[in-house]
Design a protein around this motif. Sequence first.
Motif, PDB file in Angstrom:
ATOM      1  N   GLU A   1      38.819  73.652  44.175  1.00 29.72           N
ATOM      2  CA  GLU A   1      37.391  73.467  44.466  1.00 29.72           C
ATOM      3  C   GLU A   1      36.573  74.513  43.727  1.00 29.72           C
ATOM      4  O   GLU A   1      36.995  75.663  43.572  1.00 29.72           O
ATOM      5  CB  GLU A   1      37.121  73.569  45.973  1.00 29.72           C
ATOM      6  CG  GLU A   1      37.684  72.412  46.774  1.00 29.72           C
ATOM      7  CD  GLU A   1      37.277  72.497  48.243  1.00 29.72           C
ATOM      8  OE1 GLU A   1      36.689  73.551  48.618  1.00 29.72           O
ATOM      9  OE2 GLU A   1      37.544  71.544  48.988  1.00 29.72           O
ATOM     10  N   ILE A   2      35.392  74.102  43.291  1.00 29.08           N
ATOM     11  CA  ILE A   2      34.470  74.987  42.575  1.00 29.08           C
ATOM     12  C   ILE A   2      33.078  74.784  43.153  1.00 29.08           C
ATOM     13  O   ILE A   2      32.622  73.642  43.315  1.00 29.08           O
ATOM     14  CB  ILE A   2      34.453  74.692  41.061  1.00 29.08           C
ATOM     15  CG1 ILE A   2      35.858  74.778  40.470  1.00 29.08           C
ATOM     16  CG2 ILE A   2      33.515  75.652  40.328  1.00 29.08           C
ATOM     17  CD1 ILE A   2      35.922  74.371  39.007  1.00 29.08           C
ATOM     18  N   GLN A   3      32.419  75.889  43.482  1.00 32.39           N
ATOM     19  CA  GLN A   3      31.033  75.818  43.926  1.00 32.39           C
ATOM     20  C   GLN A   3      30.117  75.723  42.706  1.00 32.39           C
ATOM     21  O   GLN A   3      30.337  76.372  41.686  1.00 32.39           O
ATOM     22  CB  GLN A   3      30.663  77.051  44.758  1.00 32.39           C
ATOM     23  CG  GLN A   3      31.263  77.070  46.147  1.00 32.39           C
ATOM     24  CD  GLN A   3      30.688  75.968  47.027  1.00 32.39           C
ATOM     25  OE1 GLN A   3      29.537  75.558  46.863  1.00 32.39           O
ATOM     26  NE2 GLN A   3      31.506  75.504  47.973  1.00 32.39           N
ATOM     27  N   ILE A   4      29.089  74.896  42.815  1.00 30.24           N
ATOM     28  CA  ILE A   4      28.185  74.696  41.687  1.00 30.24           C
ATOM     29  C   ILE A   4      27.509  75.998  41.278  1.00 30.24           C
ATOM     30  O   ILE A   4      27.181  76.206  40.101  1.00 30.24           O
ATOM     31  CB  ILE A   4      27.127  73.619  42.041  1.00 30.24           C
ATOM     32  CG1 ILE A   4      26.430  73.102  40.783  1.00 30.24           C
ATOM     33  CG2 ILE A   4      26.117  74.153  43.023  1.00 30.24           C
ATOM     34  CD1 ILE A   4      27.267  72.239  39.919  1.00 30.24           C
ATOM     35  N   ALA A   5      27.326  76.923  42.257  1.00 28.14           N
ATOM     36  CA  ALA A   5      26.686  78.197  41.933  1.00 28.14           C
ATOM     37  C   ALA A   5      27.557  79.068  41.044  1.00 28.14           C
ATOM     38  O   ALA A   5      27.061  79.985  40.380  1.00 28.14           O
ATOM     39  CB  ALA A   5      26.331  78.949  43.213  1.00 28.14           C
ATOM     40  N   ASP A   6      28.870  78.789  41.027  1.00 29.65           N
ATOM     41  CA  ASP A   6      29.783  79.573  40.196  1.00 29.65           C
ATOM     42  C   ASP A   6      29.919  79.019  38.786  1.00 29.65           C
ATOM     43  O   ASP A   6      30.605  79.627  37.953  1.00 29.65           O
ATOM     44  CB  ASP A   6      31.165  79.625  40.856  1.00 29.65           C
ATOM     45  CG  ASP A   6      31.122  80.305  42.212  1.00 29.65           C
ATOM     46  OD1 ASP A   6      30.260  81.182  42.393  1.00 29.65           O
ATOM     47  OD2 ASP A   6      31.940  79.947  43.084  1.00 29.65           O
ATOM     48  N   LEU A   7      29.280  77.898  38.520  1.00 33.85           N
ATOM     49  CA  LEU A   7      29.370  77.299  37.193  1.00 33.85           C
ATOM     50  C   LEU A   7      28.181  77.740  36.341  1.00 33.85           C
ATOM     51  O   LEU A   7      27.025  77.636  36.787  1.00 33.85           O
ATOM     52  CB  LEU A   7      29.381  75.770  37.289  1.00 33.85           C
ATOM     53  CG  LEU A   7      30.588  75.132  37.979  1.00 33.85           C
ATOM     54  CD1 LEU A   7      30.438  73.619  38.003  1.00 33.85           C
ATOM     55  CD2 LEU A   7      31.884  75.528  37.282  1.00 33.85           C
ATOM     56  N   PRO A   8      28.398  78.213  35.135  1.00 33.61           N
ATOM     57  CA  PRO A   8      27.273  78.572  34.260  1.00 33.61           C
ATOM     58  C   PRO A   8      26.485  77.330  33.859  1.00 33.61           C
ATOM     59  O   PRO A   8      27.048  76.239  33.731  1.00 33.61           O
ATOM     60  CB  PRO A   8      27.952  79.234  33.060  1.00 33.61           C
ATOM     61  CG  PRO A   8      29.352  78.714  33.068  1.00 33.61           C
ATOM     62  CD  PRO A   8      29.707  78.463  34.507  1.00 33.61           C
ATOM     63  N   THR A   9      25.177  77.521  33.685  1.00 29.12           N
ATOM     64  CA  THR A   9      24.296  76.421  33.289  1.00 29.12           C
ATOM     65  C   THR A   9      24.076  76.473  31.783  1.00 29.12           C
ATOM     66  O   THR A   9      23.553  77.465  31.264  1.00 29.12           O
ATOM     67  CB  THR A   9      22.944  76.511  34.022  1.00 29.12           C
ATOM     68  OG1 THR A   9      23.177  76.630  35.424  1.00 29.12           O
ATOM     69  CG2 THR A   9      22.111  75.274  33.763  1.00 29.12           C
ATOM     70  N   LYS A  10      24.481  75.437  31.100  1.00 27.77           N
ATOM     71  CA  LYS A  10      24.311  75.410  29.647  1.00 27.77           C
ATOM     72  C   LYS A  10      22.879  75.066  29.263  1.00 27.77           C
ATOM     73  O   LYS A  10      22.279  75.715  28.404  1.00 27.77           O
ATOM     74  CB  LYS A  10      25.275  74.399  29.019  1.00 27.77           C
ATOM     75  CG  LYS A  10      26.740  74.779  29.131  1.00 27.77           C
ATOM     76  CD  LYS A  10      27.624  73.798  28.389  1.00 27.77           C
ATOM     77  CE  LYS A  10      27.357  73.800  26.895  1.00 27.77           C
ATOM     78  NZ  LYS A  10      28.296  72.922  26.161  1.00 27.77           N
ATOM     79  N   SER A  11      22.302  74.056  29.898  1.00 29.48           N
ATOM     80  CA  SER A  11      20.958  73.636  29.516  1.00 29.48           C
ATOM     81  C   SER A  11      20.278  72.938  30.675  1.00 29.48           C
ATOM     82  O   SER A  11      20.931  72.348  31.542  1.00 29.48           O
ATOM     83  CB  SER A  11      20.997  72.708  28.292  1.00 29.48           C
ATOM     84  OG  SER A  11      21.645  71.492  28.618  1.00 29.48           O
ATOM     85  N   VAL A  12      18.953  73.039  30.665  1.00 31.35           N
ATOM     86  CA  VAL A  12      18.092  72.319  31.612  1.00 31.35           C
ATOM     87  C   VAL A  12      17.000  71.649  30.784  1.00 31.35           C
ATOM     88  O   VAL A  12      16.242  72.325  30.079  1.00 31.35           O
ATOM     89  CB  VAL A  12      17.468  73.261  32.654  1.00 31.35           C
ATOM     90  CG1 VAL A  12      16.493  72.495  33.538  1.00 31.35           C
ATOM     91  CG2 VAL A  12      18.541  73.921  33.498  1.00 31.35           C
ATOM     92  N   THR A  13      16.945  70.325  30.850  1.00 37.18           N
ATOM     93  CA  THR A  13      15.919  69.565  30.136  1.00 37.18           C
ATOM     94  C   THR A  13      14.953  68.987  31.151  1.00 37.18           C
ATOM     95  O   THR A  13      15.338  68.165  31.994  1.00 37.18           O
ATOM     96  CB  THR A  13      16.549  68.438  29.295  1.00 37.18           C
ATOM     97  OG1 THR A  13      17.486  69.004  28.379  1.00 37.18           O
ATOM     98  CG2 THR A  13      15.478  67.695  28.517  1.00 37.18           C
ATOM     99  N   LEU A  14      13.705  69.435  31.078  1.00 41.52           N
ATOM    100  CA  LEU A  14      12.681  69.018  32.033  1.00 41.52           C
ATOM    101  C   LEU A  14      11.846  67.908  31.422  1.00 41.52           C
ATOM    102  O   LEU A  14      11.175  68.092  30.402  1.00 41.52           O
ATOM    103  CB  LEU A  14      11.783  70.197  32.404  1.00 41.52           C
ATOM    104  CG  LEU A  14      12.449  71.367  33.136  1.00 41.52           C
ATOM    105  CD1 LEU A  14      11.485  72.533  33.269  1.00 41.52           C
ATOM    106  CD2 LEU A  14      12.932  70.938  34.518  1.00 41.52           C
ATOM    107  N   ALA A  15      11.912  66.731  32.016  1.00 41.17           N
ATOM    108  CA  ALA A  15      11.005  65.634  31.705  1.00 41.17           C
ATOM    109  C   ALA A  15       9.879  65.659  32.734  1.00 41.17           C
ATOM    110  O   ALA A  15       9.952  66.395  33.727  1.00 41.17           O
ATOM    111  CB  ALA A  15      11.760  64.303  31.726  1.00 41.17           C
TER     112      ALA A  15
END
Length: 725
Positions: free
Chosen positions: A8-22
């Motif tokens: 199991e992996i918590q989403i908070a422990d995953l690095p964020t590569k990109s956020v695209t805001l529409a």
Amino acid sequence: MEHLHKSEIQIADLPTKSVTLAPQSATIVREIQATIHPGQNEITVLGLDPAVDLDSVQIDGSGPATITDVQTEIVARREKFDDVYPHLVVELESEIEEDIADEDAVEIDDSELRAVLKEEQGLTTTLAKAQDDKSAALFVVQFLVAYGKSIEATNADPAKLNEFLQMYAQQRKTETDRARETEARIAEGEKALVKLKRKRERLESAYTKAKEAALKEMRGLRERRIRDRNQRRAQQQRDRREKEQFWTDRVGQVRVYLDSHVPATPASSRRGSVTENVPYADQPVQVAMNLSYIIPGLGWVPRYNLKINTPASLASVVCNADFRNSSSETWTDAKVTVSTSHASFSGLDEPIPILQPWHVTTCSVPVPNSPSWQDALRSPAEMKPMRMGTTAVQYHSAARAHAQERIIARARSAQQSRIPPATPQMHAQMQQAMAQQAPIQAAFFDSPHRESPPPSSSWASSARRALGWSNDVDNEESSDSDSDSNPSPCLEHADPVSQTHGLTTTYELPGLRTLVPSVSHRRHLLTQSTLQSLTLTHVIVPKIRAAAFLRARITNTSSMEILRGKTGISVDGTFLGSSTLPRCAPNDCFGISLGVDPNVLVTYAKPTVRKLTSGFFHKENAAVFRRSCWVRNTKGAPIDMIVSDQIPLKDTEQTRVQILEPKGMEKEGDETDLALERGIGRGKVVMMRNGEVKWFVRLEPGKDVRMVLEYQARVPDGNTVVTAP
């Protein structure tokens, strides 16, 4: 059955590569680095925002494994709030009391005071002893005197008497000397005691002051500690409330099933394959995957800052992206991109007043030859404010706004497509342009600058360009008169990298950003452009409101597409307020209202009606109506203005309406030059559709002009004119 390896992996422990805001959604891409074992593996990613679009979840990556299945669902959150945010646990009252110091613990140096008190005590003891010695000496003397008086001289032995007298004289001298000596010591001691008491009082006063100062400092320190603790606790409570606002009881969950066995066929030919090389069969292997998903409801909106320079006839517009993270996730060190894909906006502001067609009809009257003609005197739009008890020139603001809304709503339904200028249909285009304006509800500026007239060789082209009927772009260079001779260096903004793909433009913000769930908005510069073409026109509809609305017509000479959004407006360095920019493509025009210009005075006279006598052969009721409007330009530069009035439209053939002044206004499309004295200005009068009459005037500074609309109406005898339903 083969063993299934789970992790199991918590989403908070995953690095964020990109956020695209529409404008209405956010696309998140996270990186998963996982170790899988030989055989079947199950990786569960927990903690996605519950509003996630489960159909948008995608998994791809690289490594010696094959993705066999992806499952998504919304489940209950396992974590507790206090376990995730232990630093937001609010402190208790008891924790504050440990910082409160005891006043008795204050230590002040009182050694000198104690020494004086000890000396005073010793001196008091010495004085008491001296007083006792003096009393004893006096008592001995008194005793000897009393004993001598008790001896009877007749019966006394002379030898004993002589012996007593000698002893008395010697003892009296001794005790008297001792009494005098002790008395001197007492006097000296009392003087010393008085001085010592004064010194002790001074030391006590100084000690008391020092202690009070120390206690005051201690109380201040204690109060500061309590205040700081309370502020810290209040901040914790605010932070906790903000975190709780984005805390959800349910979260999104993604299960990824992988098989580390190499398939019989090349893995690269299968959808979802992440096979690159063949590992040892009994060793764990590393895989790298990208998890992408869309969260609806998140997005950004444009925020503009429009600065108009009237002397240079140009405008500068700055576009900022306004956004915030309102999800339950934290995006750490992400590359943020703003996209204009599927941009949609809504909402309208209050437009400049426009005239609605004014229809009249006939009806019979009880007394022949006595029609009232009142419905041919004022249109319904101006009758409602009159019923509120106001004059025909100045209306109550609330009634005026309500009347404008009714007029605009009815006018929109009657608007038609654009037709080139100088044709009978150009009124429809002007109504459409005016309906898009949003007056700023603020005090208008009193600018020291002056508007520059549009560079045109004829009045007709100037009026058309002021109305936005021409797409000609004025490419004159801006004036340097407003620039500073020694400008100070300005703070620079980090420019985003923009790319255009068809109808979509993306702006990649520089650097990496961490976006936590928050109610605070973030704003970043996207573009800034100088628009080189600007014209100013005063629009006056006196029968609705006796005021001159200043309207700016701006051509988007930049390559940027302006999206509909809020904007702050400044004119010649003076901030006016906020309004809304319409959507405008490059090389297209848009208009925006700058409010009422108090430097242009408008007076609208009360309407008059004059009844006419009917002919002998044609029994008719007739009347002549007159409306007058005066406009004075108190500015230091000429102005271009458009003044609108109207006549009623007949609904029956029995009614006849004819314009008497201006002359030559018989049918739609008729136009004539405005007869003005030399030096006042120049202009034209045009008969528009639906009975609307327009004056296009360039008025010189310090001059005034009067525009008169006079028309007559005729109906058969026994009828009068009423407003048609």
